[in-house]
Design an enzyme around this catalytic site. Structure first.
Site, short mmCIF file in Angstrom:
data_model
loop_
_atom_site.label_atom_id
_atom_site.label_comp_id
_atom_site.label_asym_id
_atom_site.label_seq_id
_atom_site.Cartn_x
_atom_site.Cartn_y
_atom_site.Cartn_z
N ASN A 38 -3.47 -29.89 18.95
CA ASN A 38 -3.01 -31.27 19.01
C ASN A 38 -3.83 -32.19 18.09
OD1 ASN A 38 -1.58 -33.47 19.76
ND2 ASN A 38 -2.17 -33.44 21.93
N HIS A 123 1.44 -33.05 37.47
CA HIS A 123 0.63 -34.21 37.09
C HIS A 123 1.22 -35.48 37.67
CE1 HIS A 123 -1.83 -32.78 33.46
NE2 HIS A 123 -1.60 -31.78 34.26
N ARG A 148 -2.25 -32.82 40.41
CA ARG A 148 -3.37 -33.53 39.81
C ARG A 148 -3.09 -35.02 39.93
NH1 ARG A 148 -4.91 -33.67 33.40
NH2 ARG A 148 -3.48 -35.47 33.45
N TYR A 160 -7.20 -42.27 30.67
CA TYR A 160 -6.65 -40.95 30.41
C TYR A 160 -5.68 -40.56 31.52
CZ TYR A 160 -5.62 -36.18 30.73
OH TYR A 160 -4.88 -35.05 30.87
N ASP A 211 -8.97 -34.82 36.69
CA ASP A 211 -9.52 -34.55 35.36
C ASP A 211 -10.35 -35.74 34.91
OD1 ASP A 211 -7.97 -33.33 32.26
OD2 ASP A 211 -10.05 -33.79 32.78
N HIS A 213 -12.06 -35.75 32.20
CA HIS A 213 -11.81 -35.73 30.75
C HIS A 213 -13.07 -36.02 29.94
CE1 HIS A 213 -8.96 -35.88 27.33
NE2 HIS A 213 -8.24 -35.19 28.16
N GLU A 237 -12.32 -31.60 37.07
CA GLU A 237 -12.23 -30.99 35.74
C GLU A 237 -12.95 -31.80 34.68
OE1 GLU A 237 -8.19 -30.62 34.49
OE2 GLU A 237 -8.72 -30.38 32.39
N GLU A 263 -10.83 -26.22 28.64
CA GLU A 263 -9.59 -26.28 27.86
C GLU A 263 -9.88 -26.40 26.37
OE1 GLU A 263 -7.92 -29.82 29.77
OE2 GLU A 263 -7.91 -30.74 27.79
N ARG A 284 -10.92 -22.90 32.12
CA ARG A 284 -9.62 -23.44 31.68
C ARG A 284 -9.21 -22.94 30.30
NH1 ARG A 284 -6.21 -26.57 33.20
NH2 ARG A 284 -6.49 -28.48 31.97
N HIS A 313 -5.33 -24.18 30.92
CA HIS A 313 -4.76 -25.42 30.40
C HIS A 313 -3.27 -25.18 30.13
CE1 HIS A 313 -4.99 -28.48 26.82
NE2 HIS A 313 -4.66 -29.10 27.92
N ASP A 317 1.12 -30.26 24.96
CA ASP A 317 0.84 -29.91 23.56
C ASP A 317 0.57 -28.42 23.38
OD1 ASP A 317 -1.36 -31.56 24.94
OD2 ASP A 317 -2.52 -30.20 23.68
N GLU A 340 -1.90 -24.80 34.98
CA GLU A 340 -1.43 -26.17 34.75
C GLU A 340 0.00 -26.12 34.24
OE1 GLU A 340 -3.78 -28.35 31.98
OE2 GLU A 340 -2.69 -30.20 32.26
N TRP A 403 -13.24 -39.21 24.47
CA TRP A 403 -11.90 -39.56 24.99
C TRP A 403 -11.48 -38.54 26.00
CZ3 TRP A 403 -7.22 -36.78 24.73
CH2 TRP A 403 -6.14 -37.47 25.31
C1 CS2 Z 1 -5.68 -32.65 29.61
C2 CS2 Z 1 -4.80 -32.62 28.40
O1 CS2 Z 1 -4.04 -31.31 30.62
C3 CS2 Z 1 -5.23 -31.65 30.65
O2 CS2 Z 1 -6.06 -31.23 31.46
O3 CS2 Z 1 -7.03 -32.53 29.37
O4 CS2 Z 1 -3.78 -33.53 28.62
C4 CS2 Z 1 -5.47 -32.95 27.09
O5 CS2 Z 1 -5.83 -34.31 27.09
C5 CS2 Z 1 -4.50 -32.67 25.95
O6 CS2 Z 1 -4.08 -31.34 26.03
C6 CS2 Z 1 -5.16 -32.93 24.61
O7 CS2 Z 1 -4.27 -32.59 23.57
MG MG Z 2 -8.03 -31.61 30.99
#
Ligand code: CS2
Ligand code: MG
Length: 403
Positions: A38, A123, A148, A160, A211, A213, A237, A263, A284, A313, A317, A340, A403
């Site tokens: 991504n 999600h 989640r 996020y 998450d 993040h 996470e 991930e 992940r 993960h 994407d 996920e 991020w």
């Molecule tokens: C996230 C993702 O799914 C998750 O746990 O961390 O949405 C992540 O932000 C994206 O895959 C980034 O491209």
């Molecule tokens: Mg994540």
């Protein structure tokens, strides 16, 4: 012997960019592999087109391990998300071909099924706690056993995981990186409130995940994990950035909240210490970004020794090709934890026709020979590449943050 006669990279953007490798053989069988990274899609496409495909033509498609070793050791410059996503795409495609040649669904070549299906999590997100819990109930009503929760943070314009479109979360949202604003203090106040309300309203029979993040320091993450302990999360996470695997020791000292990470990992070396010191509970890493089925199996086997489970993960994407491969993989390993499952758009599902099905909170890859997924090339051509970046994060003082 099944000689590789051609291989090509297909870039398509049915709502978001995907990079797919298609390998063809003299036996008439072809295989597909996901190579999507991504925000850096073209880097992997070039790595495949300019440095991998010329070496593939004429090779025996059945020599999966030898091809993996050839591409990993032969590159000299090892590891990293671009290299390992490219190797993963080749690996997925070769496993697809081998299973098709055997007339079996891939999981049968990986040792057969250890379970009836792969438990998945959806999600639920919302600007407010109330919106988020209403979304969570919608997932529960659809049969999800795990959800989640990501909620807006009072005082922050965005955060996020909270998307405008309820079903499809796509963070790569602009031609150049959008700038988000973050406040750890505001977040640490609101996250425990979300889960207190969630247990109050949703009860205890649903697995709840969250998450972070990558946004906290170890002591902040330890505080959050401790604050969330009463709500019995399935996992917390990416509590901290994981380059320094030792970061997780401090969290572990303060809380029994299960931890998930990985991930963004691309080889076993990114998680060896985390697993061996039992600093996390779920890994992940994915078939796509961690070098394919061949390498992810090594990670899962190491994790099994330490009672660490997988939690691959599965965001939007990662294409349906990765989802299909992940489900064959998840069905076949003893230490599967959860998968996920961010649903793809109808356009994406049309470009990537697949066999996997959702039922009663589980996904099953189906029993078609191979991965059970393909790419509709004429349809893929109708969705040309569109540059898109993931956002960046700054703190209220303007400094860069994760991020
Ligand atoms: C996230 C993702 O799914 C998750 O746990 O961390 O949405 C992540 O932000 C994206 O895959 C980034 O491209
Ligand atoms: Mg994540």
């Amino acid at each position: 012997m099944s000689k590789i006669t051609a291989a090509r990279v297909i870039i398509t953007c049915p709502g978001r960019n995907f990079v797919t490798l298609k390998i063809e053989t003299d036996s008439g069988l072809h295989g597909v592999g996901d190579a999507t990274l991504n925000g850096r899609e073209l880097a992997v496409a070039s790595y495949l087109n300019d440095h991998v495909i010329p070496c593939l033509i004429g090779r025996d498609a059945h020599k999966i391990e030898d091809t993996w070793q050839y591409l990993y050791r032969g590159a000299y410059w090892r590891r990293g998300p671009v290299t390992m996503s490219a190797i993963a795409a080749v690996d997925m495609a070769l496993w697809d071909i081998k299973a098709k040649a055997a007339g079996l669904p891939l999981y049968q070549l990986l040792g057969g099924a250890c379970r009836e299906g792969c438990m998945v999590y959806g999600h639920a997100n919302g600007v407010t706690i109330e919106d988020t819990l209403a979304e969570a109930q919608r997932y529960i009503d659809r049969g999800y056993r795990a959800v989640r929760l990501q909620s807006g943070v009072p005082g922050l314009a965005s955060t996020y995981g909270v998307s405008k479109d309820k079903d499809f979360y796509e963070p790569a949202d602009a031609d150049l990186p959008t700038e988000n604003l973050w406040s750890t203090e505001k977040y640490l106040r609101s996250a425990p409130e979300l889960f207190a309300a969630a247990r109050e309203q949703l009860g205890w029979d649903v697995h709840l995940l969250h998450d972070v993040h990558h946004r906290l320091t170890p002591i902040e993450a330890a505080r959050l994990a401790k604050d969330l302990e009463p709500y019995r999360l399935f996992w917390l996470e990416d509590a901290v950035p994981a380059e320094n695997q030792a970061n997780f020791r401090l969290i572990r000292q303060h809380s029994t909240t299960p931890l998930a990470v990985g991930e963004v990992f691309n080889t076993i070396w990114d998680c060896k210490q985390l697993i061996e010191e039992q600093l996390v509970d779920y890994i992940r890493a994915t078939v796509l970004h961690a070098g394919g089925i061949t390498h992810l199996k090594r990670i899962a086997n190491l994790a099994e020794l330490y009672k660490v489970r997988t939690g691959c993960h599965g965001a939007t994407d990662l294409s349906p090709v990765t989802m299909a491969a992940a489900l064959h993989f998840g069905l076949s390993i003893p230490n599967f934890g959860i998968q996920e499952y961010m649903r793809h758009t109808a356009d994406t599902d049309a470009v990537f026709p697949h066999q996997y099905q959702f039922a009663d909170g589980y996904l099953h890859p189906g029993d078609a020979p191979g991965l059970g997924v393909d790419i509709d090339e004429p349809l893929a051509e109708q969705f040309p590449y569109q540059r898109a970046y993931l956002p960046v994060n700054r703190l209220e003082d303007g400094s860069m943050h994760d991020w």
